[in-house]
Scaffold this motif. Structure first.
Motif, mmCIF file in Angstrom:
data_model
loop_
_atom_site.group_PDB
_atom_site.id
_atom_site.type_symbol
_atom_site.label_atom_id
_atom_site.label_comp_id
_atom_site.label_asym_id
_atom_site.label_seq_id
_atom_site.Cartn_x
_atom_site.Cartn_y
_atom_site.Cartn_z
ATOM 1 N N ARG A 132 -18.753 -25.963 19.940
ATOM 2 C CA ARG A 132 -18.404 -25.951 21.351
ATOM 3 C C ARG A 132 -19.680 -25.941 22.187
ATOM 4 N NH1 ARG A 132 -14.991 -21.072 22.868
ATOM 5 N NH2 ARG A 132 -16.671 -19.998 21.738
ATOM 6 N N ILE A 133 -19.716 -26.801 23.188
ATOM 7 C CA ILE A 133 -20.847 -26.807 24.107
ATOM 8 C C ILE A 133 -20.586 -25.737 25.173
ATOM 9 C CG2 ILE A 133 -22.268 -28.186 25.667
ATOM 10 C CD1 ILE A 133 -21.134 -30.695 24.369
ATOM 11 N N LEU A 134 -21.483 -24.778 25.285
ATOM 12 C CA LEU A 134 -21.320 -23.674 26.223
ATOM 13 C C LEU A 134 -21.926 -24.035 27.588
ATOM 14 C CD1 LEU A 134 -22.189 -20.692 23.842
ATOM 15 C CD2 LEU A 134 -19.951 -21.718 24.320
ATOM 16 N N PRO A 135 -21.473 -23.393 28.656
ATOM 17 C CA PRO A 135 -21.928 -23.745 30.007
ATOM 18 C C PRO A 135 -23.441 -23.761 30.190
ATOM 19 C CG PRO A 135 -20.001 -22.341 30.146
ATOM 20 C CD PRO A 135 -20.376 -22.385 28.680
ATOM 21 N N ASP A 136 -24.175 -22.903 29.465
ATOM 22 C CA ASP A 136 -25.638 -22.908 29.596
ATOM 23 C C ASP A 136 -26.240 -24.266 29.238
ATOM 24 O OD1 ASP A 136 -25.674 -20.315 30.438
ATOM 25 O OD2 ASP A 136 -26.577 -19.483 28.626
ATOM 26 N N MET A 150 -29.152 -28.011 39.538
ATOM 27 C CA MET A 150 -27.930 -28.821 39.452
ATOM 28 C C MET A 150 -26.718 -27.920 39.294
ATOM 29 S SD MET A 150 -26.928 -31.586 36.503
ATOM 30 C CE MET A 150 -25.246 -32.133 36.317
ATOM 31 N N LYS A 151 -25.682 -28.210 40.025
ATOM 32 C CA LYS A 151 -24.446 -27.455 39.901
ATOM 33 C C LYS A 151 -23.757 -27.802 38.589
ATOM 34 C CE LYS A 151 -23.621 -27.079 44.857
ATOM 35 N NZ LYS A 151 -22.685 -27.365 45.969
ATOM 36 N N SER A 152 -22.845 -26.961 38.191
ATOM 37 C CA SER A 152 -22.120 -27.184 36.946
ATOM 38 C C SER A 152 -21.452 -28.540 36.939
ATOM 39 C CB SER A 152 -21.058 -26.095 36.760
ATOM 40 O OG SER A 152 -20.219 -26.414 35.683
ATOM 41 N N SER A 153 -21.560 -29.258 35.802
ATOM 42 C CA SER A 153 -20.886 -30.546 35.650
ATOM 43 C C SER A 153 -19.417 -30.368 35.334
ATOM 44 C CB SER A 153 -21.558 -31.353 34.525
ATOM 45 O OG SER A 153 -22.896 -31.622 34.852
ATOM 46 N N GLN A 154 -19.020 -29.147 35.058
ATOM 47 C CA GLN A 154 -17.625 -28.847 34.750
ATOM 48 C C GLN A 154 -17.157 -27.710 35.659
ATOM 49 O OE1 GLN A 154 -15.823 -30.636 32.824
ATOM 50 N NE2 GLN A 154 -17.481 -31.852 32.119
ATOM 51 N N PRO A 155 -16.237 -27.994 36.597
ATOM 52 C CA PRO A 155 -15.830 -26.970 37.558
ATOM 53 C C PRO A 155 -15.243 -25.727 36.903
ATOM 54 C CG PRO A 155 -14.345 -28.869 37.604
ATOM 55 C CD PRO A 155 -15.539 -29.255 36.795
ATOM 56 N N SER A 156 -14.593 -25.867 35.746
ATOM 57 C CA SER A 156 -13.995 -24.717 35.083
ATOM 58 C C SER A 156 -15.011 -23.936 34.260
ATOM 59 C CB SER A 156 -12.858 -25.177 34.160
ATOM 60 O OG SER A 156 -13.379 -26.019 33.143
ATOM 61 N N ALA A 157 -16.149 -24.580 33.966
ATOM 62 C CA ALA A 157 -17.223 -23.965 33.171
ATOM 63 C C ALA A 157 -16.704 -23.436 31.835
ATOM 64 C CB ALA A 157 -17.914 -22.859 33.952
ATOM 65 N N LYS A 158 -15.741 -24.127 31.254
ATOM 66 C CA LYS A 158 -15.207 -23.725 29.958
ATOM 67 C C LYS A 158 -15.992 -24.420 28.847
ATOM 68 C CE LYS A 158 -10.424 -22.948 31.463
ATOM 69 N NZ LYS A 158 -9.005 -23.373 31.289
ATOM 70 N N PRO A 159 -16.106 -23.795 27.678
ATOM 71 C CA PRO A 159 -16.750 -24.464 26.545
ATOM 72 C C PRO A 159 -16.042 -25.778 26.211
ATOM 73 C CG PRO A 159 -16.472 -22.129 26.104
ATOM 74 C CD PRO A 159 -15.694 -22.417 27.360
ATOM 75 N N ILE A 160 -16.814 -26.760 25.754
ATOM 76 C CA ILE A 160 -16.278 -28.094 25.457
ATOM 77 C C ILE A 160 -16.400 -28.366 23.958
ATOM 78 C CG2 ILE A 160 -16.482 -30.558 25.917
ATOM 79 C CD1 ILE A 160 -17.908 -29.823 28.544
ATOM 80 N N PRO A 161 -15.292 -28.560 23.254
ATOM 81 C CA PRO A 161 -15.366 -28.914 21.832
ATOM 82 C C PRO A 161 -16.066 -30.262 21.650
ATOM 83 C CG PRO A 161 -13.149 -28.222 22.449
ATOM 84 C CD PRO A 161 -13.896 -28.442 23.725
ATOM 85 N N PHE A 162 -16.896 -30.376 20.617
ATOM 86 C CA PHE A 162 -17.603 -31.634 20.364
ATOM 87 C C PHE A 162 -17.908 -31.769 18.879
ATOM 88 C CE2 PHE A 162 -21.089 -28.763 20.009
ATOM 89 C CZ PHE A 162 -22.089 -29.414 19.307
ATOM 90 N N MET A 163 -18.302 -32.972 18.499
ATOM 91 C CA MET A 163 -18.815 -33.236 17.158
ATOM 92 C C MET A 163 -20.075 -34.077 17.310
ATOM 93 S SD MET A 163 -17.014 -35.088 13.827
ATOM 94 C CE MET A 163 -15.801 -33.777 13.602
#
Length: 288
Positions: A281-285, A1-14
């Motif tokens: 932060r959710i990392l691209p991996d 599967m290709k990246s779900s985020q084109p920028s592949a930046k970490p995503i802050p989450f809780m």
């Protein structure tokens, strides 16, 4: 599967847990998650042991009508109309992040939802959340459901999402997946399918409950909308009275308040804990 985020930046989450239902919460008001790829992202990051893990992903978005709008995705990537425990987690997250005040309103596919932070001990930080639900619809009593050569009696109610309820002698001995999965896909509940609850009325104000959840496709530790459906249906067929405390598989109690007139229910509330477990932060991996 290709990246779900084109920028592949970490995503802050809780990460929050509502009576055992765990959700990944993301402030998406600035669209850190591409809305078109949110379902694919949810299917990846909700995977236990391979990613963050959770029963669902909730995106908090901007609203012109309320404090915020949410989008809720099940662990399989499908978008859901509603979740009672998810709603309490979303409300707590919005309060902690100063997106909404102590009393708030937010948009869902099931309608406008009202929520309030509550605390059993005055002066302490509020940890519980009380959510008002839209009036339930679609009541069907005394259904005959043939599963595995056995015909079972069930009752049905839509509390924002569809729920089938079986009254059983001992929920701890119930085959939640073995009966729940074929019930979830049974023709009686198509095309949307249904969640499936197994309950025992302990007394007029207490119920033991286990739930098979559509979208998760397995038993979960708790289900808010299922607790509401079970309490309301039990008031019709098993002499249960408001308020009703339900004990789910997690052991973390949920309380349902309601008013009724015949088979019509109003002023439906769900109250229980909404624990902020951790953030990062959710990392691209996690989604690649």
């Amino acid at each position: 599967m290709k990246s779900s985020q084109p920028s592949a930046k970490p995503i802050p989450f809780m990460k929050l847990s509502g009576s055992g239902n765990d959700f990944i919460l993301i402030d998406n008001r600035s669209k850190v998650v591409d809305p078109k790829r949110a379902g694919a992202l949810a299917a990846k990051v909700c995977t236990h042991r391979m990613s963050v893990g959770g029963d669902g992903l909730i995106l908090i978005e901007r609203s012109r009508k309320a404090d915020f709008r949410w989008r809720l995705f099940n662990a399989d990537g499908s978008e859901a109309e509603f979740s009672g425990n998810g709603a309490r987690c979303a409300a707590r997250f919005a309060y902690l992040k100063r997106i909404a005040p102590k009393r708030m309103r937010f948009e869902t596919l099931a309608g406008m939802i009202e929520a309030e932070m509550v605390s059993e001990s005055p002066g302490k930080k509020p940890e519980g959340v009380k959510v008002r639900f839209p009036d339930p619809t679609g009541l069907r009593l005394n259904l005959r459901v043939p599963i595995g050569g056995t015909e079972r009696e069930a009752h049905f109610l839509d509390t924002g999402v569809p729920h089938c309820v079986y009254l059983v002698d001992d929920p701890d001995q119930a085959d939640v997946v073995g009966v729940g999965r074929p019930t979830r896909y049974h023709p009686l509940f198509q095309p949307a399918g249904t969640n499936v609850n197994f309950i025992k009325v302990l007394d007029p104000h207490h119920i033991r409950i286990r739930t098979y959840e559509r979208g998760v496709e397995d038993e979960t530790l708790a289900c808010g909308t299922g607790s509401i459906a079970s309490a309301l249906l039990a008031s019709l067929v098993a002499k249960v009275e408001s308020p009703v405390t339900l004990v789910p598989q997690s052991g973390l109690e949920l309380t349902v308040h309601f008013a009724s007139q015949g088979e019509r229910f109003t002023d439906v509330y769900l109250q229980g804990d909404a624990r902020a477990v951790y953030e990062g932060r959710i990392l691209p991996d996690a989604w690649q």
